[in-house]
Motif scaffolding. Structure first.
Motif, PDB file in Angstrom:
ATOM      1  N   ALA A  23      59.222 -26.101 -99.397  1.00 31.54           N
ATOM      2  CA  ALA A  23      58.870 -26.136 -98.102  1.00 31.54           C
ATOM      3  C   ALA A  23      57.553 -27.111 -97.765  1.00 31.54           C
ATOM      4  CB  ALA A  23      58.871 -24.614 -97.396  1.00 31.54           C
ATOM      5  N   ALA A  24      56.603 -26.748 -98.607  1.00 35.88           N
ATOM      6  CA  ALA A  24      55.415 -27.629 -98.281  1.00 35.88           C
ATOM      7  C   ALA A  24      55.689 -29.076 -98.661  1.00 35.88           C
ATOM      8  CB  ALA A  24      54.139 -26.992 -99.006  1.00 35.88           C
ATOM      9  N   ASP A  25      56.160 -29.132 -99.648  1.00 33.32           N
ATOM     10  CA  ASP A  25      56.460 -30.808-100.176  1.00 33.32           C
ATOM     11  C   ASP A  25      57.723 -31.376 -99.159  1.00 33.32           C
ATOM     12  OD1 ASP A  25      55.017 -30.435-102.190  1.00 33.32           O
ATOM     13  OD2 ASP A  25      56.617 -30.271-103.597  1.00 33.32           O
ATOM     14  N   ASP A  26      58.188 -30.748 -98.584  1.00 37.23           N
ATOM     15  CA  ASP A  26      59.387 -31.092 -97.699  1.00 37.23           C
ATOM     16  C   ASP A  26      58.550 -31.429 -96.242  1.00 37.23           C
ATOM     17  OD1 ASP A  26      62.481 -31.730 -96.847  1.00 37.23           O
ATOM     18  OD2 ASP A  26      61.720 -30.412 -95.129  1.00 37.23           O
ATOM     19  N   PHE A  27      57.970 -30.601 -95.730  1.00 34.56           N
ATOM     20  CA  PHE A  27      57.136 -30.889 -94.637  1.00 34.56           C
ATOM     21  C   PHE A  27      55.955 -31.754 -94.642  1.00 34.56           C
ATOM     22  CE2 PHE A  27      54.437 -28.728 -90.979  1.00 34.56           C
ATOM     23  CZ  PHE A  27      55.037 -29.459 -90.121  1.00 34.56           C
ATOM     24  N   LEU A  28      55.224 -31.570 -95.513  1.00 35.55           N
ATOM     25  CA  LEU A  28      54.302 -32.313 -95.737  1.00 35.55           C
ATOM     26  C   LEU A  28      53.812 -33.117 -97.082  1.00 35.55           C
ATOM     27  CD1 LEU A  28      51.732 -29.789 -94.497  1.00 35.55           C
ATOM     28  CD2 LEU A  28      52.023 -31.616 -93.375  1.00 35.55           C
ATOM     29  N   PRO A  36      44.805 -38.090 -93.012  1.00 37.65           N
ATOM     30  CA  PRO A  36      43.991 -37.314 -92.223  1.00 37.65           C
ATOM     31  C   PRO A  36      43.955 -35.694 -92.532  1.00 37.65           C
ATOM     32  CG  PRO A  36      45.633 -38.154 -90.763  1.00 37.65           C
ATOM     33  CD  PRO A  36      45.967 -38.564 -92.181  1.00 37.65           C
ATOM     34  N   CYS A  37      42.922 -34.970 -92.179  1.00 38.10           N
ATOM     35  CA  CYS A  37      42.743 -33.669 -92.778  1.00 38.10           C
ATOM     36  C   CYS A  37      44.178 -32.766 -92.169  1.00 38.10           C
ATOM     37  CB  CYS A  37      41.709 -33.142 -92.145  1.00 38.10           C
ATOM     38  SG  CYS A  37      41.475 -31.249 -92.519  1.00 38.10           S
ATOM     39  N   GLU A  38      44.486 -32.895 -91.061  1.00 37.38           N
ATOM     40  CA  GLU A  38      45.644 -32.301 -90.436  1.00 37.38           C
ATOM     41  C   GLU A  38      46.961 -32.528 -90.845  1.00 37.38           C
ATOM     42  OE1 GLU A  38      45.140 -35.922 -87.549  1.00 37.38           O
ATOM     43  OE2 GLU A  38      44.019 -34.566 -88.779  1.00 37.38           O
ATOM     44  N   ASP A  39      47.029 -33.517 -91.892  1.00 35.01           N
ATOM     45  CA  ASP A  39      48.452 -33.775 -92.385  1.00 35.01           C
ATOM     46  C   ASP A  39      48.563 -33.657 -94.032  1.00 35.01           C
ATOM     47  OD1 ASP A  39      49.554 -34.933 -90.268  1.00 35.01           O
ATOM     48  OD2 ASP A  39      48.704 -37.058 -90.759  1.00 35.01           O
ATOM     49  N   LYS A  40      47.212 -32.748 -94.495  1.00 34.76           N
ATOM     50  CA  LYS A  40      47.033 -32.272 -95.730  1.00 34.76           C
ATOM     51  C   LYS A  40      47.791 -31.044 -95.913  1.00 34.76           C
ATOM     52  CE  LYS A  40      43.195 -35.025 -96.944  1.00 34.76           C
ATOM     53  NZ  LYS A  40      41.871 -35.248 -97.278  1.00 34.76           N
ATOM     54  N   GLN A  41      48.422 -30.594 -97.016  1.00 38.14           N
ATOM     55  CA  GLN A  41      48.952 -29.241 -97.055  1.00 38.14           C
ATOM     56  C   GLN A  41      47.903 -28.316 -97.280  1.00 38.14           C
ATOM     57  OE1 GLN A  41      51.434 -29.405-100.936  1.00 38.14           O
ATOM     58  NE2 GLN A  41      52.878 -30.680 -99.850  1.00 38.14           N
ATOM     59  N   VAL A  42      46.613 -28.500 -97.690  1.00 38.22           N
ATOM     60  CA  VAL A  42      45.653 -27.548 -97.826  1.00 38.22           C
ATOM     61  C   VAL A  42      45.027 -27.286 -96.525  1.00 38.22           C
ATOM     62  CG1 VAL A  42      44.849 -28.016-100.271  1.00 38.22           C
ATOM     63  CG2 VAL A  42      43.821 -29.236 -98.044  1.00 38.22           C
ATOM     64  N   SER A  43      45.601 -27.899 -95.415  1.00 35.05           N
ATOM     65  CA  SER A  43      44.756 -27.632 -94.000  1.00 35.05           C
ATOM     66  C   SER A  43      45.964 -26.628 -93.433  1.00 35.05           C
ATOM     67  CB  SER A  43      44.884 -28.941 -93.460  1.00 35.05           C
ATOM     68  OG  SER A  43      43.869 -29.709 -94.107  1.00 35.05           O
TER      69      SER A  43
END
Length: 98
Positions: A23-28, A36-43
Motif C-alpha cells: 500500500a505504501a509503495d502504491d500510494f507514495l 517534499p516532506c509531505e510526500d515521503k512514506q515516513v511522513s
C-alpha cells in the motif's frame, strides 16, 4: 540486541507487513530523494487490520513528522489487500476508488 522484557509498539505478521509495504509503495514513491516532506512514506501513519485473507491498510499524513501543526484535508487512503499481495481495492479520501 532485542530485550524480550520490553513492551512492543506493534506486533505484525508477515502478511500484514507485506500489505502495508504494498500500500505504501502504491500510494507514495518508495524513493524519497528530492520529495517534499509531505510526500515521503515516513511522513505518514499506517494502520492495518487483518480479516481472514484480507488486510485493510489505512494511510494518513502525519503532520507532526514534517514539523507541522495542521494536517491536510483529504490526504489519506484505504486499501484492501489480499494475503497473496494483490490490491483488491483502494479508496482515496474525497475521491472514491481509484
Amino acid at each position: 540486541m532485542f530485550d524480550p522484557k520490553l513492551s512492543l509498539d506493534v506486533d505484525l505478521d508477515g502478511y500484514t507487513l507485506q500489505a502495508i509495504r504494498i500500500a505504501a509503495d502504491d500510494f507514495l514513491d518508495a524513493d524519497p530523494t528530492g520529495l517534499p516532506c509531505e510526500d515521503k512514506q515516513v511522513s505518514h501513519r499506517y494502520r492495518a487490520v487483518r480479516q481472514g485473507d484480507m488486510i485493510f491498510v489505512r494511510i494518513d499524513f502525519k503532520p507532526e513528522n514534517c514539523g507541522w501543526t495542521l494536517g491536510m484535508l483529504d490526504a489519506g487512503v484505504t486499501y484492501a489487500i489480499g494475503v497473496d499481495g494483490r490490491i483488491l481495492r483502494r479508496e482515496a479520501d474525497g475521491s472514491g476508488p481509484f
